[in-house]
Design a protein around this motif. Structure first.
Motif, PDB file in Angstrom:
ATOM      1  N   GLY B 229      -8.479   3.876   7.264  1.00 42.33           N
ATOM      2  CA  GLY B 229      -7.338   4.685   6.835  1.00 42.33           C
ATOM      3  C   GLY B 229      -6.361   4.798   7.984  1.00 42.33           C
ATOM      4  N   SER B 234      -2.238   6.943   2.382  1.00 40.97           N
ATOM      5  CA  SER B 234      -2.797   7.991   1.537  1.00 40.97           C
ATOM      6  C   SER B 234      -4.078   7.527   0.871  1.00 40.97           C
ATOM      7  N   GLN B 235      -4.549   6.377   1.236  1.00 46.71           N
ATOM      8  CA  GLN B 235      -5.825   5.926   0.700  1.00 46.71           C
ATOM      9  C   GLN B 235      -6.528   5.056   1.729  1.00 46.71           C
ATOM     10  N   LEU B 236      -7.855   5.034   1.611  1.00 47.21           N
ATOM     11  CA  LEU B 236      -8.638   4.156   2.483  1.00 47.21           C
ATOM     12  C   LEU B 236      -8.600   2.753   1.909  1.00 47.21           C
ATOM     13  N   LYS B 237      -8.634   1.781   2.803  1.00 43.92           N
ATOM     14  CA  LYS B 237      -8.694   0.401   2.337  1.00 43.92           C
ATOM     15  C   LYS B 237      -9.939  -0.248   2.895  1.00 43.92           C
ATOM     16  N   ASN B 261      -8.678   6.204  10.878  1.00 49.49           N
ATOM     17  CA  ASN B 261      -9.975   6.661  10.391  1.00 49.49           C
ATOM     18  C   ASN B 261     -10.823   5.456  10.002  1.00 49.49           C
ATOM     19  N   PHE B 327      -7.218  11.365   2.463  1.00 48.79           N
ATOM     20  CA  PHE B 327      -7.569  10.210   1.648  1.00 48.79           C
ATOM     21  C   PHE B 327      -8.289  10.638   0.371  1.00 48.79           C
TER      22      PHE B 327
END
Lengths: 136, 968
Positions: B229, B234-237, B261, B327
């Protein structure tokens, strides 16, 4: 004096067995790497072989042993970077001896940088791999 | 009196004989070869210390110095952990006028070997913490410990998560090559950077690779999924999955800035979260503990983009256990028994459903992903692009009119489209700035989509206005989504481009049509039997009408009920519409799917796609080849029915018939007829409009080639006609300047690269430097090469050439090592991805060795460190020698083998370590019995071999028990 040959002069002396001499470097100052290796070839009376002695050479090419050498044949090698190994046999008979060794210069080493591939078109590496940069 | 006069004369004489002085101001910027500032380095002028550098490597100071003198400036840095090669420079004090001496000093540094590491060269390097870490590099800086403390652990706190105690300055030597991550398992499933780089096929910056090492205790953990992140996301990949050695590599387009993160998950282990607030290292270690974690993700989806919802309350067994992060994630360490039923509840704010509850059977892997929807339907965030014009031979005459049309268009689109609650404008400038940051431009974005880029968080669609000038000018609006797909379009013929009033009227008509075909999104408010109420109605601008159809998205349980997945679960048909809601009938719902409050609904195209059977394929004819035309809009009776895909294909309605028009900017409009029973596929060939090109260059007299054919010499004052579309433009042949190549897309009918738009040719600094070198001016050649900026494509080549000059001609190996070090610090070179620069590694090793030789008498310890580093560099480059060009290969092998052996020899002579003596003898033998015999020999190599024989005899004699000493 012809290159490739070395000349030996033996000077008899009344001193204990020792060896001194000069390396002829044709005017070049010798670096701290210059050494002379003296290897006794004959066994001692007890039947054991004596190890070799390495001594440093002064910048002007002179050298001398500081300790006594065993009597008998020994191999003397001039180990000087930038020059081919020069060697001779000397028979030590209890007296001091002096030798001159002529050094044969090697081709000069120069620090030459390896070149990068200037263009992608330069082609392939020695291993056959493509030298083009990877596409990311 | 005589005495007084004498004294006066003596004073006057002493004054006039005193050498003239001037003020010299020093501006010093001292950096390591890795680009990091060097602090507390001494600045010395003519042997006198005048100050030291600050934390940012700067020194500002001044000194009175005599005029017409040459002075020596030195910059020296002492460190407990590293040897820094001193930097020296001379400067002339030329006149009485105060002068400035600006110094950009590069201090090459090598770590000081610990006594232990000096004795065990063959062993693994020692980390800064003193622990042995396989494959990890050991360079540290003075401030390492401080930097280390900046990383901290997020929830849950149980797992030990640390960044590897590794250098903050990435070393170019000895790093583990990330090939295992790349070659053995693929770099990353979703590589953020990769996507950015792919966007327009241009890599703007070397990618940044981070090696992740996941362990449990001391055992490496395979199969750990690591998600990433980044700051602002706004989101984890998905980042990467570890291999058998517990390692994997994440590739970033550039070094991430801000908070990062990393979330590591594996069945049977507690989820590990590492929050890195600054100074991301090249290697990161994550320690996982055995156990169970419930991973909760609260998210929302809007126009294809998923966002995490922050601060959603998470309840387990009715007790609040925490809130989700930005996230939408919360990892809860579960300590209960297996197979236990665990009630889990989520409570978001301002999203529906207001509360969600479900039960979990406790198991090794527990992941809950819950989608929530905003109470009000989200407005589609749209950016209005600039007008694209095609046709019109004399564009210059039209420019004023087109500016006016563009202005009117902006006003009208804002009134008729952005005036609706259904749409929200995103200023184009914002999008352009972000696009530039990720190395692309807005036109490329509109063409290829932006789904996998940062832009996805900013906008849902773009509106591309087109004006096709011809006998009947056509104005068209296309709405393109993040996949690069046209999702709505409308066109209107205008009588004349002079009829400005028509623009607003036509935009109003087109806005209505776009409303009818835009795939709006909303949410289910409630379910009542086979009916649901959705939050899209009549008055919000969504234009919902009875008969409209929606796709319904929600959760469906798998057969065994252990897992739930989110997806399309059914369809709805609008029965009646109210002001802010609509009542829909449920047409179908998939088995095990439940319809509830907060489920997502997406408006389907108002044309019934299931009825389509006939297909057209659109090509452009050019020469003997046919190219598919994508994004061509197809209109049936002037109503948009779709646009062609990447293969130029579009499926047409079976029942429709009438006049078929195909419109694509840069092409003549195609007219045809679609019959009611036409089911066959047909190929349509569109003709490109021609384009006009004018080219000038600075300086002029460059040969101009288009698609490989010479068309003239700049300035090309007479416009040349070329086909529109892509052309390859090349300018070359101006002495002292580099050639210029580009691919242009001439949709716009005319392109005038003249006046301020002329192509500016870059001076060919390398070629100028080469000429200077040939004329015996190496210092001036270096000056020119130093002018090549880091963002220039020639930068690495120029640094290498600087290194060559320092090494071959100026006998300044420390500066050579610094220059080669800058090349090998480049990520692609460091990891041997860019094989062209393998010789830079070789030269860096040799330059380090030569630096050691220079330091040997004055500072044997520093010399020793340089020999050791040289050995490491040369050892590392060995496997890559096969990538050296065939003609240079013999020299490279002799260079590397000889200097490796000699570095060992020197280390032995310095340390007198018997182990090193054995290695030294072995090294010389390997060289003399290996490459010295098998690789062709030139004069340099003859010297190497001769010397190797000498050194071997010296070392062998010592190994054989020789008395005496090698020390001087």
């Amino acid at each position: 004096m012809k290159r490739g040959l070395f000349f030996l002069s033996v000077v008899a002396s009344s001193c204990a067995p020792s060896l001194a001499g000069r390396l002829d470097s044709h005017g070049q100052i010798l670096g701290p790497d210059a050494k002379v290796n003296i290897t006794p070839l004959a066994a001692t009376t007890s039947g054991q072989r004596v190890g070799s002695i390495i001594i440093s050479v002064k910048p002007d090419g002179t050298f001398a042993t500081e300790e006594q050498l065993p009597v008998g044949d020994c191999l003397v090698e001039a180990l000087v970077p930038g020059f081919a190994v020069a060697s001779t046999h000397v028979n030590l008979d209890g007296s001091s001896k002096k030798i001159d060794l002529d050094l044969r210069p090697l081709p000069r080493t120069s620090l030459r940088a390896s070149q990068v591939q200037r263009t992608i078109e330069d082609g392939r590496g020695a291993g056959g791999a493509n030298l083009a940069p990877p596409s990311l | 009196m005589v005495r007084q006069v004498t004294i006066w004369l003596l004073v006057a004489l002493s004054l006039c004989c005193k050498p003239k002085e001037t003020t010299v101001r020093f501006l010093v910027d001292a950096r390591t070869n890795q680009g990091e500032p060097v602090h507390a380095a001494q600045v010395i002028v003519d042997g006198k210390i005048i100050g030291q550098t600050t934390n940012d490597g700067a020194f500002r100071g001044e000194l009175k110095l005599p005029v017409a003198a040459t002075k020596k400036l030195e910059i020296k840095k002492d460190s407990d952990t590293h040897y820094f090669a001193p930097y020296t420079q001379t400067f002339d004090v030329s006149s009485v006028t105060p002068q400035e001496v600006t110094v950009a000093a590069v201090l090459y540094f090598v770590p000081k070997p610990s006594p232990e590491s000096a004795k065990t060269l063959a062993g693994p390097p020692i980390t800064a913490a003193g622990s042995v870490e396989e494959g990890m590099q050991d360079v540290t800086t003075d401030s390492d410990a401080e930097r280390q403390s900046e990383s901290h652990v997020d929830q849950p706190r149980e797992p030990e998560l640390t960044q590897q105690n590794l250098p903050s300055i990435a070393t170019n030597i000895g790093d583990e090559t990330p090939k295992e991550g790349i070659e053995n398992q693929g770099v990353a499933k979703t590589s953020l950077g990769e996507e950015k780089s792919r966007l327009d096929g241009v890599v703007t910056e070397a990618p940044h690779l981070v090696t992740i090492h996941v362990v449990s205790g001391t055992n490496p953990l395979a199969g750990v999924e690591v998600a990433v992140g980044e700051e602002g996301a706004s989101q984890l990949k998905s980042g990467c999955t570890t291999n058998q050695r517990g390692r994997c590599v994440i590739r970033f387009a550039k070094k991430p800035s801000g908070e990062l993160n990393l979330v590591a998950t594996k069945n049977g282990f507690k989820t590990g979260v590492l929050k890195i607030t600054s100074n991301l290292r090249d290697k990161v270690r994550i320690q996982l503990e055995q156990g169970r974690t419930l991973d909760v993700y609260a998210v929302t989806e809007s126009y294809g983009h998923v966002y995490g919802l922050e601060d959603v309350e998470v309840h387990v067994r009715g007790k609040l256990v925490g809130n989700t992060d930005r996230f939408g994630r919360l990892s809860y360490v579960f300590k209960g028994k297996g197979e236990e039923l665990v009630p889990v509840g989520l409570k978001p704010e301002s999203y529906i459903p207001e509360q969600f509850e479900t039960d979990f059977v406790a198991s090794d892997q527990m992941t809950l992903v819950k989608y929530f929807a905003p109470l009000e339907p989200p407005a589609a965030r749209i950016s209005l692009l600039n007008l694209v014009v095609s046709g019109g031979a004399n564009r210059r005459d039209l420019s004023k009119r087109l500016t006016e049309i563009n202005r009117l268009l902006d006003t009208s689109v804002r009134k008729h489209i952005f005036g609706s609650m259904a749409f929200k404008e995103v200023p184009l400038e914002q999008i352009e700035q972000r696009a530039k940051k990720i190395g692309t431009d807005i036109r490329t974005v509109a063409k290829r989509g932006w789904k996998n880029t940062d832009l996805n968080a900013m906008m849902d669609a773009v509106i591309q206005p087109n004006l096709m000038i011809g006998p009947k000018p056509v104005l068209e609006l296309m709405v393109i989504n993040s996949d690069g797909k046209t999702i709505a379009a409308a066109k209107e013929e205008i009588v004349s481009i002079d009829d400005l009033n028509a623009v607003d009227k036509n935009i109003a008509k087109m806005a209505e049509r776009i409303d009818r075909v835009f795939p709006f999104e909303g949410a289910v408010l409630k379910r009542d039997g086979d009916r649901v109420v959705i939050n899209l109605g009549r008055t919000q601008g969504f234009g919902i009408k009875p008969g409209d159809q929606f796709d319904l998205y929600g959760t469906q349980a798998e057969k065994l009920g252990r897992r739930q997945s989110f997806g399309r679960i059914g369809t709805l048909t609008v029965r009646s519409v109210q002001d802010d809601s609509a009542i829909c009938g449920i047409n179908q719902v998939l088995p095990r799917a439940t319809v509830g409050r907060g489920d997502l609904v997406k408006l389907r195209g108002r044309k019934n796609s299931e009825d389509r059977t006939a297909e057209i394929r659109v090509f452009e004819g050019r020469g003997n080849t046919a190219h598919a035309v994508s994004q061509a809009n197809v209109y049936l009776n002037d109503e948009w029915i779709g646009s062609t895909d990447a293969e130029g294909r579009l499926v047409l309605p079976q029942t429709g018939s009438g006049e078929l028009k195909i419109v694509k900017i840069g092409f003549s409009e195609h007219h045809g007829v679609l019959s009611a029973n036409g089911k066959n596929s047909s190929n349509i060939v569109m003709q490109r409009l021609s384009a006009i090109l004018k080219v000038d260059s600075k300086p002029s007299k460059a040969t101009v080639k288009i698609d490989g054919n010479v068309v003239g010499v700049t300035p090309l004052v007479t416009p040349i006609t070329v086909h529109s579309g892509f052309i390859k433009l090349e300018l070359e042949g101006v002495p002292g300047y580099r050639g210029y190549k580009t691919v242009l897309e001439l949709d716009q009918g005319a392109l005038e690269l003249v006046g301020e738009e002329s192509i500016v040719l870059d001076p060919d600094l390398r070629s100028i430097a080469l000429d200077l070198l040939k004329s015996g001016k190496p210092e001036e050649a270096i000056d020119r090469l130093n002018q090549v900026k880091p963002d220039h494509t020639d930068y690495l080549m120029a640094r290498h050439e600087i290194g060559e000059i320092y090494l071959n001609q100026l006998d300044q190996p420390a500066k050579a090592a610094a220059a080669f070090g800058q090349v090998t610090a480049s990520e692609a070179v460091k990891q041997f991805n860019d094989k062209r620069f393998v010789p830079s590694h070789i030269n860096e090793g040799i330059a380090l060795f030569a630096t050691g030789e220079k330091l040997a008498l004055e500072n044997p310890e520093a010399a020793r460190a340089h020999y050791q580093k040289a050995l490491e560099v040369l050892d590392r480059v060995m496997p890559f020698l096969r990538f050296v060009a065939a003609k240079d290969y013999p020299q490279a092998v002799h260079n590397v083998d000889y200097h490796r052996a000699l570095s060992r020899h020197r280390l032995w002579t310095v340390t007198q370590d018997p182990k090193l003596l054995v290695e030294t003898v072995r090294g010389w033998r390997n060289y003399l019995e290996g490459s010295a015999r098998t690789i062709p020999v030139n004069d340099d190599a003859k010297a190497f071999i001769g010397n190797a024989e000498v050194f071997l005899k010296q070392a062998s004699a010592q190994l054989g028990g020789a008395r005496g000493t090698m020390r001087q």
